[in-house]
Design a protein around this motif. Structure first.
Motif, PDB file in Angstrom:
ATOM      1  N   MET A 103       0.914  -1.104  -0.011  1.00 50.80           N
ATOM      2  CA  MET A 103      -0.064   0.166  -0.012  1.00 50.80           C
ATOM      3  C   MET A 103       0.920   1.127   0.142  1.00 50.80           C
ATOM      4  O   MET A 103       2.128   1.209   0.152  1.00 50.80           O
ATOM      5  CB  MET A 103      -0.942  -0.033   1.121  1.00 50.80           C
ATOM      6  N   ARG A 104       0.290   2.291  -0.141  1.00 49.24           N
ATOM      7  CA  ARG A 104       0.913   3.850  -0.115  1.00 49.24           C
ATOM      8  C   ARG A 104       1.720   3.833   1.342  1.00 49.24           C
ATOM      9  O   ARG A 104       1.290   3.336   2.270  1.00 49.24           O
ATOM     10  CB  ARG A 104       0.011   4.685   0.012  1.00 49.24           C
ATOM     11  N   ALA A 106       3.167   5.091   4.494  1.00 52.77           N
ATOM     12  CA  ALA A 106       2.216   5.609   5.660  1.00 52.77           C
ATOM     13  C   ALA A 106       2.405   7.187   5.630  1.00 52.77           C
ATOM     14  O   ALA A 106       1.307   7.747   6.152  1.00 52.77           O
ATOM     15  CB  ALA A 106       2.685   4.997   7.190  1.00 52.77           C
ATOM     16  N   LEU A 108       3.229   8.966   3.211  1.00 57.12           N
ATOM     17  CA  LEU A 108       2.789   9.516   1.911  1.00 57.12           C
ATOM     18  C   LEU A 108       3.964   9.824   0.995  1.00 57.12           C
ATOM     19  O   LEU A 108       3.716  10.080  -0.127  1.00 57.12           O
ATOM     20  CB  LEU A 108       1.668  10.476   1.803  1.00 57.12           C
TER      21      LEU A 108
ATOM     22  N   LEU B  14      -5.761   1.336   7.308  1.00 56.68           N
ATOM     23  CA  LEU B  14      -5.334   2.790   7.297  1.00 56.68           C
ATOM     24  C   LEU B  14      -5.441   3.409   5.987  1.00 56.68           C
ATOM     25  O   LEU B  14      -4.906   2.829   5.019  1.00 56.68           O
ATOM     26  CB  LEU B  14      -4.027   2.886   7.999  1.00 56.68           C
ATOM     27  N   PRO B  16      -3.785   6.769   4.685  1.00 58.92           N
ATOM     28  CA  PRO B  16      -3.013   8.142   5.178  1.00 58.92           C
ATOM     29  C   PRO B  16      -3.662   9.195   4.045  1.00 58.92           C
ATOM     30  O   PRO B  16      -3.314  10.377   4.529  1.00 58.92           O
ATOM     31  CB  PRO B  16      -1.764   7.636   4.911  1.00 58.92           C
ATOM     32  N   GLN B  17      -3.953   8.833   2.976  1.00 56.56           N
ATOM     33  CA  GLN B  17      -4.299   9.780   2.035  1.00 56.56           C
ATOM     34  C   GLN B  17      -5.720  10.466   2.261  1.00 56.56           C
ATOM     35  O   GLN B  17      -5.741  11.797   2.441  1.00 56.56           O
ATOM     36  CB  GLN B  17      -4.389   9.462   0.457  1.00 56.56           C
ATOM     37  N   ILE B  72      -7.040  -5.682   0.569  1.00 60.01           N
ATOM     38  CA  ILE B  72      -7.158  -4.413   0.995  1.00 60.01           C
ATOM     39  C   ILE B  72      -8.099  -3.509   0.833  1.00 60.01           C
ATOM     40  O   ILE B  72      -8.575  -2.585   1.542  1.00 60.01           O
ATOM     41  CB  ILE B  72      -5.880  -3.521   0.950  1.00 60.01           C
TER      42      ILE B  72
END
Lengths: 232, 81
Positions: A103-104, A106, A108, B14, B16-17, B72
């Motif tokens: 995922m992205r 944490a 960013l 989570l 974050p964006q 996800i």
């Protein structure tokens, strides 16, 4: 022994991988365009870093549908070696060859720096020339390296020794500040149950010469070469 | 026939964006916002000859196989004629 480096539209670490295999591993290596469907000539396939398909939809999500991926799944099922680095790791997760998702980060940020990773399992085809607990200095360069999986999968990974690398500090300690992207359980790299498929976010192919600040990546390629020799 | 597909991060994941967007919205002066989560939206044009059930089935399959990563993300399909 023959290596292949798969090239997707948007791969950009393909030449780094090719360079390391030809110069440091000292073995024949081909670039393989993603439309190829026959991988029978190869013993190990590297899925390099980059931004396949521009990271559209999700990093690695569209590369999964390239023709080469069907051949790659058969190749992996035969026990041959598949090594995904950075975007390659993301592609292997999206393709279901490895569990979980990237995922992205944490915070960013796109993170581009040297980090430390600890070898968590020294008995895989990729770490036999290293040992458990050894700390490697390797560069990372990614925006989507935050590994995630559900609790059941995490327990499986742990129990089967599939967690191969964890982010750590220079002394090998795990803590929040040594985890660059928020990855679950500080995971930097995992393998499949059989151990022949490995994915990792750090770039060992960019850490094979002193000039680049570290040659700790060589141990991984040396291990892989030994594993191929034993298998051929 | 049009299918609208909404892909969102699972509640346990989570975002974050979304958090960064939430923070910016607060800076604009909106203090009553408790959370913002970011997702993706897709419009799929389907053959008008399909029944609603067939259209839904195709869109669900596409969402599951391509648009969402089930590790996800969740997805929701709406069919609009």
């Amino acid at each position: 022994m023959k290596f292949g480096v798969v090239v997707f539209p948007g791969s950009n670490c393909d030449h780094d991988a090719y360079h390391v295999v030809s110069k440091h591993v000292g073995q024949p290596v081909d670039f393989i365009w993603h439309k190829e469907t026959d991988l029978s000539a190869y013993d190990a396939i590297l899925i390099p870093g980059g931004f396949s398909y521009g990271d559209y939809l999700r990093a690695g999500a569209l590369a999964r549908f390239s023709p080469v991926m069907t051949a790659l799944k058969d190749f992996a099922a035969k026990g041959k070696f598949v090594f995904g680095i950075c975007n390659g790791f993301q592609i292997l997760c999206e393709a279901g060859l490895l569990p979980g998702a990237l995922m992205r980060n944490a915070d960013l940020h796109f993170i581009c720096k040297h980090v430390h990773v600890r070898v968590e399992n020294g008995d895989t085809p990729y770490t036999s020339e290293s040992e458990k607990g050894r700390v490697l200095s390797l560069p990372v360069a990614h925006a989507e390296g935050n590994y995630f999986c559900d609790e059941v999968t995490l327990n499986d990974l742990e129990e089967n020794g599939q967690i191969v690398f964890r982010y750590c500090d220079p002394d090998g300690e795990l803590n929040a500040s040594s985890n660059p992207n928020g990855a679950l359980s500080s995971i930097a790299g995992i393998c499949n149950k059989e151990g022949n498929v490995l994915g990792m976010m750090p770039h060992p192919e960019r850490a094979c010469e002193e000039l680049l600040g570290s040659n700790d990546g060589r141990d991984i390629f040396r291990s892989l070469t030994k594993a191929i020799e034993a298998a051929v | 026939m049009k299918a609208k597909v909404y892909v969102t991060l699972k509640p346990s994941v989570l975002d974050p964006q979304g958090k960064a967007i939430h923070h910016s919205v607060e800076l604009l002066g909106y203090q009553s916002i408790s959370d913002i989560r970011q997702g993706k939206y897709f419009e799929i044009a389907l053959d008008p000859a399909l029944s609603e059930a067939e259209a839904r089935q195709s869109a669900e399959q596409i969402a599951k196989d391509v648009l969402a990563n089930p590790v996800i993300e969740d997805y929701r399909v709406e069919i609009a004629s």
